[in-house]
Design an enzyme around this catalytic site. Sequence first.
Site, PDB file in Angstrom:
ATOM      1  N   SER A 256      19.498  64.413  19.915  1.00  0.00           N
ATOM      2  CA  SER A 256      20.714  64.637  20.628  1.00  0.00           C
ATOM      3  C   SER A 256      20.837  65.498  21.124  1.00  0.00           C
ATOM      4  CB  SER A 256      21.288  63.508  20.251  1.00  0.00           C
ATOM      5  OG  SER A 256      22.912  64.530  20.254  1.00  0.00           O
ATOM      6  N   LYS A 257      21.248  65.821  22.320  1.00  0.00           N
ATOM      7  CA  LYS A 257      21.949  66.342  23.299  1.00  0.00           C
ATOM      8  C   LYS A 257      23.777  67.069  22.299  1.00  0.00           C
ATOM      9  CE  LYS A 257      22.264  66.666  28.468  1.00  0.00           C
ATOM     10  NZ  LYS A 257      22.674  65.636  29.301  1.00  0.00           N
TER      11      LYS A 257
END
Length: 454
Positions: A256-257
């Site tokens: 994820s970011k």
Amino acid sequence: MSVRVRFAPSPTGYLHVGGLRTALYNYLFARHHGGVNILRVEDTDQTRFVEGSIENIMEISKWAGIEYDESPEKGGEYGPYTQSERFDLYREHAEKLIQNGTAYYAFDTAEEIDAMRQRQQGAGIAPKYDRSTMRNQYTLGADETARLLKENAPHVVRLKVPLTAEVRFHDMIRGDLVFSGRDIDDQILLKSDGFPTYHLANVVDDYSMKITHVIRGEEWLPSTPKHVLLYEAFGWPVPQFAHLPLLLDVNKKKLSKRDGDVAVEDFRKAGYFKEALINFVALLGWNPTADREIFSMEELIDLFSLEKANKAGAVFDRQKLEWMNSQYLRTLPDDVLLKDLMPLIEEAGYKNVSEDYALKVLHLVRERITKLNDVPRFADYMFKEEYETEEEYFKKHWTPETAERVKNLVPKFEKIENWNAADLEALVKAEATEIGVKPVAFIHALRLILTGKS
Ligand code: GLU
């Protein structure tokens, strides 16, 4: 059978590295089999549309060396396709399913659907459209349905999932899979605004574009039983499926970011070579041979095989990407490196640097850095007249005697005939022996003077 594949991104923002892998695998598969690779823009959900994302995907594909066939400029029939330009086609197809009884009209309001979900949650069952109690053509009857349609009452078209069916399909990576009809929702095919959903448009397009292999991320696996049912409802043959493993961070959680950059654009801006990024991304979930890791695009095409792709999630190891990039930094041809390096030097504000000089600097430092854009920062002393000295390093290695010692060395340097590393080293060592100190006393002092840093 000639292979036809497609990359079908939704234009909802930046291109994720997972998207790049899907695009790449489609491309490698197509090229390996001498087939066709299509780009299709899936923009049925217009609320999620982000301006510029299509251009961004095309631009990055071009940069990365992923090519699409049959684009209009190549005289082709198929794409880049944009689903929002093909809505009539999907509507006609939804109509066909209504006619043959595999899809139906439903008139429920959003509130009614919410209430249904709440009832189901309260009863501890997974939310799913309840065909037998809600307001649809089966519960309302033919006359009432006709009346509502005539009145233009808001409605959707849903897929009639056979409750007792077992949906079976083969996945080239995961093997034989089976899903029970009981677990599959009566998927909306046409929304109340008349727009198709992803599922309908995706299947209609894959069929009409004669796609032979659907290669996409694992997150689409739960949709596949619905797609298989749709193919069957239309009476169409089902393509081959290959669902690529999830990308995980080093803690084996979904990438994820939060873990850092995930947009291809960011990696490009950070100074990774396309060769390194492609090489790295290609090995996320597939490895042609255990004994090596560096592959060019041509080699990847040559070796690619979906059967050898892994089921297990692929770890996105940023350190490995760094390493890979540093390998390319050492081996890419000088002209390729220079083309990227010169603008970086310019951007850093260093004027009038010749290509010849830049190349020499690069050769000097590239074993110690991982990215091309490290050069202006790491080797700033090669471009500036004045540069900072690292405080700590200075304190550690600059003694009261140092200046005097170095001063005595200068005339000797001036006399040296061959200005090369070996002769300079010999000279410094000889001087150290002569005055009875270790060479290291000179090495750090000279480095401090020449570079300012450790
Ligand atoms: N539009 C989907 C996406 O955004 C494509 C999924 C598929 O390839 O079927 O990834």
